[in-house]
Design a protein around this motif. Structure first.
Motif, mmCIF file in Angstrom:
data_model
loop_
_atom_site.group_PDB
_atom_site.id
_atom_site.type_symbol
_atom_site.label_atom_id
_atom_site.label_comp_id
_atom_site.label_asym_id
_atom_site.label_seq_id
_atom_site.Cartn_x
_atom_site.Cartn_y
_atom_site.Cartn_z
ATOM 1 N N GLY A 222 0.778 -1.262 -0.362
ATOM 2 C CA GLY A 222 0.046 0.014 -0.279
ATOM 3 C C GLY A 222 0.618 1.063 0.387
ATOM 4 N N ASP A 223 0.355 1.878 -0.801
ATOM 5 C CA ASP A 223 0.752 3.526 -1.386
ATOM 6 C C ASP A 223 0.518 4.653 -0.908
ATOM 7 O OD1 ASP A 223 1.886 4.366 -4.525
ATOM 8 O OD2 ASP A 223 0.008 3.139 -3.035
ATOM 9 N N ASP A 224 -1.307 4.440 -0.511
ATOM 10 C CA ASP A 224 -1.990 5.377 -0.047
ATOM 11 C C ASP A 224 -2.706 5.831 1.508
ATOM 12 O OD1 ASP A 224 -4.954 2.758 -0.872
ATOM 13 O OD2 ASP A 224 -3.363 2.313 0.532
ATOM 14 N N TYR A 225 -1.738 5.358 1.874
ATOM 15 C CA TYR A 225 -1.960 5.741 3.323
ATOM 16 C C TYR A 225 -1.607 7.266 3.692
ATOM 17 C CZ TYR A 225 -2.223 0.946 4.536
ATOM 18 O OH TYR A 225 -1.739 -0.454 5.294
ATOM 19 N N ASN A 226 -2.279 7.826 5.309
ATOM 20 C CA ASN A 226 -2.411 9.186 5.142
ATOM 21 C C ASN A 226 -0.870 9.708 6.164
ATOM 22 O OD1 ASN A 226 -1.955 12.007 5.234
ATOM 23 N ND2 ASN A 226 -3.362 11.662 7.287
ATOM 24 N N THR A 227 -0.016 8.972 5.040
ATOM 25 C CA THR A 227 1.370 9.639 5.442
ATOM 26 C C THR A 227 2.332 10.511 4.333
ATOM 27 O OG1 THR A 227 2.434 7.009 4.108
ATOM 28 C CG2 THR A 227 1.384 7.437 6.494
ATOM 29 N N PRO A 228 3.849 10.949 4.458
ATOM 30 C CA PRO A 228 3.860 11.544 2.732
ATOM 31 C C PRO A 228 4.277 11.030 1.854
ATOM 32 C CG PRO A 228 4.942 12.023 5.667
ATOM 33 C CD PRO A 228 4.174 10.946 5.775
ATOM 34 N N ASP A 229 4.788 9.673 1.616
ATOM 35 C CA ASP A 229 4.625 8.661 0.762
ATOM 36 C C ASP A 229 3.977 7.818 0.142
ATOM 37 O OD1 ASP A 229 8.099 7.268 2.021
ATOM 38 O OD2 ASP A 229 5.776 7.166 1.928
ATOM 39 N N GLY A 230 2.707 7.451 1.269
ATOM 40 C CA GLY A 230 1.738 7.077 1.555
ATOM 41 C C GLY A 230 1.854 5.735 1.863
ATOM 42 N N SER A 231 3.483 5.051 2.002
ATOM 43 C CA SER A 231 3.439 4.099 2.450
ATOM 44 C C SER A 231 3.787 3.931 4.226
ATOM 45 C CB SER A 231 5.060 3.434 2.514
ATOM 46 O OG SER A 231 6.147 4.263 2.803
ATOM 47 N N CYS A 232 3.386 2.956 4.950
ATOM 48 C CA CYS A 232 3.209 3.206 6.522
ATOM 49 C C CYS A 232 4.438 3.462 6.729
ATOM 50 C CB CYS A 232 2.586 1.586 6.710
ATOM 51 S SG CYS A 232 1.389 1.115 6.211
#
Ligand code: WQD
Length: 340
Positions: A222-232
């Motif tokens: 997953g790279d669609d998380y609410n983080t700067p680059d989308g990954s955990c």
């Protein structure tokens, strides 16, 4: 006379690194392991590093007669570090009874036998998993314990409660509970490291196997998380730093009589690192690319968690020191030493 410490699960990943640090700190180490998730050759690695081969007792901690025999044959054990547990989050969902039986019976047996054999204290290997998805980061020891998202995580929560209730009942033992964030890396000697059996569940062993061509491709879950680059984001702590914390905790528990009967510490670096950042750190440290693709999210994954290690820094006097590039180099060195 060296203080004698029992390390359960001591041929495992964190257990073996802790056995090395205990020996180097002057303790005598006895290891019990059923070798269900590790192998006996790890003892050779411990000996190669320290020059000392720990006493090894092949047995099951969830068999109280095995444990009774161990304590009888190895009198004078003053402290225990309990690593022996099943620890695969995904497997725990498929086999909950195995996890509850193994992880809880092991702890109950140890606690039950401690007073009769004069064992003063137990350091318990817990996990940041007990916090679930934090409301905010960094997370300290006062953060709420949330409902576990896996039977594995639940066994860590229940284990902490078992220790608390047992000591509250007046049992003449002490405990230090260490909540690990994400242990990674390998001993700088290249003699011991992580030895996942089968397909690695954890990120770093999968990364190094992909880099070595053992796995065709790492999948980033997953790279669609609410983080700067989308990954955990996780708090990746070098396994040697983690091992050193256990030695400090053991010394505090056994040698001090002015500490609480139970103490809890978060063991992390205090820095959050994303999956994609770790991949980049590996490349920067080793010059080796990791073939990867972005895949779907993994069920049960927490979006972001990293520690506030202030209590461990100030009360234990411990701080994570190994820089991430050194950890990546050590992990790669270890992977390159393994048969393909
Ligand atoms: C880290 C990140 C994955 C593999 C678990 C336990 C914890 C402790 C450590 C025992 C996540 C991502 C992973 C892969 C990926 N276990 N990932 N591709 O889940 O944070 O923690 O292991 O003590 O208690 O909960 O660690 O290494 O599995 O995952 O993208 O092939 O890497 O999604 O974001 P985790 P992990």
């Amino acid at each position: 006379m060296a203080q004698k410490i029992l390390v359960t699960g001591g041929t495992g990943y964190i257990g073996s690194h802790t056995a090395v640090e205990l020996i180097e700190a002057g303790y005598e180490v006895v290891i019990i392991d059923n070798l269900s998730n590790s192998n006996i050759e790890v003892l050779d690695g411990i000996e190669a590093i320290t020059g000392v081969r720990p006493v090894f007792f092949k047995g099951d901690c969830n068999n109280i007669e095995d444990l009774r025999r161990l304590f009888t044959e190895n009198p004078g054990i003053e402290g225990i570090i309990n690593f022996a547990a099943s620890k695969a989050v995904g497997e725990s969902v498929q086999k909950p009874l195995l996890y509850y039986r193994n992880n809880l019976a092991t702890l109950i047996n140890l606690l039950d036998l401690m007073p009769g054999f004069g064992v003063k204290g137990i350091v318990f290997s817990s996990s940041c998993t007990v916090y679930g998805e934090p409301d905010k980061n960094p997370i300290d020891e006062t953060a709420p314990i949330k409902p576990a998202t896996s039977p594995y995580g639940n066994t860590k929560q229940i284990s902490e409660e078992i220790i608390t209730d047992y000591i509250a009942s007046g049992a003449p033992v002490k405990s230090i509970i260490l909540r690990y964030f994400n242990p990674i890396g390998a001993h700088p000697s290249g003699k011991i490291g992580e030895l996942p059996i089968g397909v690695p569940g954890n990120l770093v062993p999968y990364m190094t196997q992909a880099a070595a061509g053992i796995r065709p491709m790492l999948t980033v879950f997953g790279d669609d998380y609410n983080t700067p680059d989308g990954s955990c984001i996780r708090d990746y702590i070098d396994v040697v730093d983690l091992a050193k914390a256990h030695v400090i905790a053991m010394r505090r528990m056994l040698d001090r009589n002015d500490t609480d009967a139970i103490e809890i510490f978060n063991l992390g670096t205090g820095c959050g690192v994303s999956v994609l950042e770790l991949i980049a750190a590996f490349k920067k440290a080793t010059g080796v690319d990791i073939p990867y693709k972005i895949g779907p999210r993994r069920a049960g994954d927490i979006e972001k968690i990293w520690a506030d290690p202030k209590k461990a820094n100030e009360v234990l006097g411990w701080k994570a020191k190994v820089p991430i590039d050194r950890t990546m180099k050590n992990a790669w060195q270890w992977q390159c030493s393994l048969p393909k």
